[in-house]
Scaffold this active site. Structure first.
Site, PDB file in Angstrom:
ATOM      1  N   LYS A 188       0.843  -1.203   0.000  1.00 25.84           N
ATOM      2  CA  LYS A 188       0.000   0.000   0.000  1.00 25.84           C
ATOM      3  C   LYS A 188       0.878   1.254   0.000  1.00 25.84           C
ATOM      4  O   LYS A 188       2.098   1.166  -0.005  1.00 25.84           O
ATOM      5  CB  LYS A 188      -0.954  -0.035   1.196  1.00 25.84           C
TER       6      LYS A 188
HETATM    7  C1  LIG Z   1      -5.091  -4.561   1.286  1.00 23.55           C
HETATM    8  C2  LIG Z   1      -6.581  -4.530   1.238  1.00 23.55           C
HETATM    9  C3  LIG Z   1      -7.363  -4.981   2.300  1.00 23.55           C
HETATM   10  C4  LIG Z   1      -6.807  -5.712   3.500  1.00 23.55           C
HETATM   11  O1  LIG Z   1      -5.829  -5.040   4.160  1.00 23.55           O
HETATM   12  P1  LIG Z   1      -4.777  -5.882   5.067  1.00 23.55           P
HETATM   13  O2  LIG Z   1      -4.017  -4.799   5.763  1.00 23.55           O
HETATM   14  O3  LIG Z   1      -3.940  -6.680   4.123  1.00 23.55           O
HETATM   15  O4  LIG Z   1      -5.565  -6.712   5.994  1.00 23.55           O
HETATM   16  C5  LIG Z   1      -8.740  -4.805   2.214  1.00 23.55           C
HETATM   17  N1  LIG Z   1      -9.315  -4.266   1.136  1.00 23.55           N
HETATM   18  C6  LIG Z   1      -8.598  -3.855   0.080  1.00 23.55           C
HETATM   19  C7  LIG Z   1      -9.298  -3.232  -1.078  1.00 23.55           C
HETATM   20  C8  LIG Z   1      -7.203  -3.992   0.095  1.00 23.55           C
HETATM   21  O5  LIG Z   1      -6.502  -3.600  -0.972  1.00 23.55           O
END
Ligand SMILES: *Cc1c(COP(=O)(O)O)cnc(C)c1O
Length: 388
Positions: A188
């Site tokens: 991210k």
């Molecule tokens: C990364 C992501 C998640 C989950 O986040 P984590 O920190 O990996 O648990 C949920 N929704 C979307 C759209 C994502 O890209």
């Protein structure tokens, strides 16, 4: 096929960690608090300030943040939550964690963002929330979604795991819904290793999430220590979704760099846009005129009928050239768990299903060099001309 364009795989996304990040983590390791200390609160305050919201509560992942948000609005058995299938499965799973039923609304063919018309069509007396996903980093059509949510008196809970730093009509993501959820997974925009954040202007929802991340206990450990008391009350059933102090130190250090990193992502996107503009086979997804895109992903659609091959072959050929493309996402309702439990399957969201057959995400992260981006483009050109 000759020598690949790259010797080592260029991933589709990757974190950047510098010495300042390392030092900030080490400083916490040498301090008194490893978990739920001052860094957690500082990180929360800085995220709240960055997005312009009143409250932010840090948790152990984006998935935990989604679960906490669903719990805070009291999703339970019999409740329906409308969300798009073009997302990571955690968005829908969070509804299941609370005993609710995810209801899939199809996406717009040009942006792959949830289609407000289909949201409206999927509303029933059981609908308790709408969970739009700012897919790829582009905010959804919030004016239309707010109109629907207000008409039916239900909250908007945004999965903004892709869109930290994006804007809709000049308003920051984090202020566009009743609750906004972020993730700090390494792919991210900024990372804390694992981590997530729930953001809201509502003090009761924020307090609920604080309890939920700490077993449903109303007072946190450091508050008890400060007051010198052993007494605490568990008032709800919660989880251990706490995040550590050293993770928050990393997140805080990363946050300082976010504006520059988003700028770099936009530069790379602009370069790709310019190259693929009017390409007959490779079509970047449309960008809405009224948004400022954060480009978690750069998604293209292949006009696969124009090639003597399949998307799968294009995918492996690009991998063979050292270009780490990816596919975001397998529509959630096509996963076996959903098919078997909820009787979902092909035909439920035809636009998302058709898009899934043709999309490919190109490498996109702030640490990419111009040469990296040029390698991606030359590999795309090579592969497309090979099969044209
Ligand atoms: C990364 C992501 C998640 C989950 O986040 P984590 O920190 O990996 O648990 C949920 N929704 C979307 C759209 C994502 O890209």
């Amino acid at each position: 096929m000759g020598k690949p364009i790259r010797d080592t795989l260029l991933p589709y996304g990757r974190q950047s960690i510098d010495e300042k990040d390392v030092q900030s983590v080490v400083d916490v390791l040498r301090s008194d608090w490893l978990t739920t200390g001052p860094m957690v609160e500082t990180f929360e305050q800085e995220i709240a300030r960055f997005v312009g919201a009143r409250f932010a509560v840090a948790v152990s992942s984006g998935t935990a943040a989604l679960h906490a948000a669903m719990n805070a609005i009291s999703i339970g058995p019999g409740d329906e939550v409308i969300l798009p299938p073009m997302t990571f499965c955690a968005t829908a799973n969070a509804v299941l964690f609370c005993g609710g039923t995810p209801v899939f609304a199809d996406v717009d063919a040009n942006t792959l963002l949830i289609d407000p018309h289909d949201v409206e069509a999927k509303i029933t007396p059981q609908t308790k929330a709408i969970v739009p996903v700012d897919y790829a980093g582009q905010p959804c059509d919030y004016d239309a979604l707010h109109t629907i949510a207000e008409r039916h008196s239900i909250p908007l809970i945004t999965d903004a795991c892709h869109s930290l730093g994006a804007e809709y009509k000049g308003k920051q993501v984090g202020t566009l819904a009743d609750v906004t959820v972020f993730s700090f997974h390494p792919v991210k925009h900024i990372t804390s290793g694992e981590g997530g954040m729930v953001v809201t202007d509502d003090p009761e929802l924020a307090a609920n999430v604080r309890r939920f991340r700490n077993h449903g206990i109303a007072m946190e450990h450091w508050q008890r220590a400060e007051r010198g008391t052993w007494y605490y009350e568990m008032t709800d059933l919660g989880f251990n979704y706490r995040i550590t102090d050293f993770q928050c130190a990393l997140g805080l250090s990363q946050l300082q760099k976010l504006p520059l990193w988003i700028k770099r992502r936009r530069e790379i996107a602009q370069y790709y846009d310019g190259v693929f503009y009017q390409n007959s086979v490779i079509h970047p997804l449309s960008r809405r005129a009224d948004v400022s895109h954060a480009y978690h992903l750069y998604v293209t659609r292949l006009e696969i009928e124009q090639l003597h091959t399949t998307r799968a072959k294009v995918f492996t050929s690009l991998r063979d050239e050292g270009i780490g493309v990816n596919v975001h996402y397998i529509p959630v309702h096509l996963h076996p768990y959903y098919k078997e439990r909820f009787n979902t399957g092909p035909g439920l969201c035809p636009v998302a299903e058709a898009a899934y057959e043709s999309i490919i995400s190109l490498p996109m992260f702030h640490g990419m060099t111009d040469e990296d981006a040029e390698d991606v483009v030359s590999a795309m050109r090579t592969i497309v001309s090979r099969y044209q």
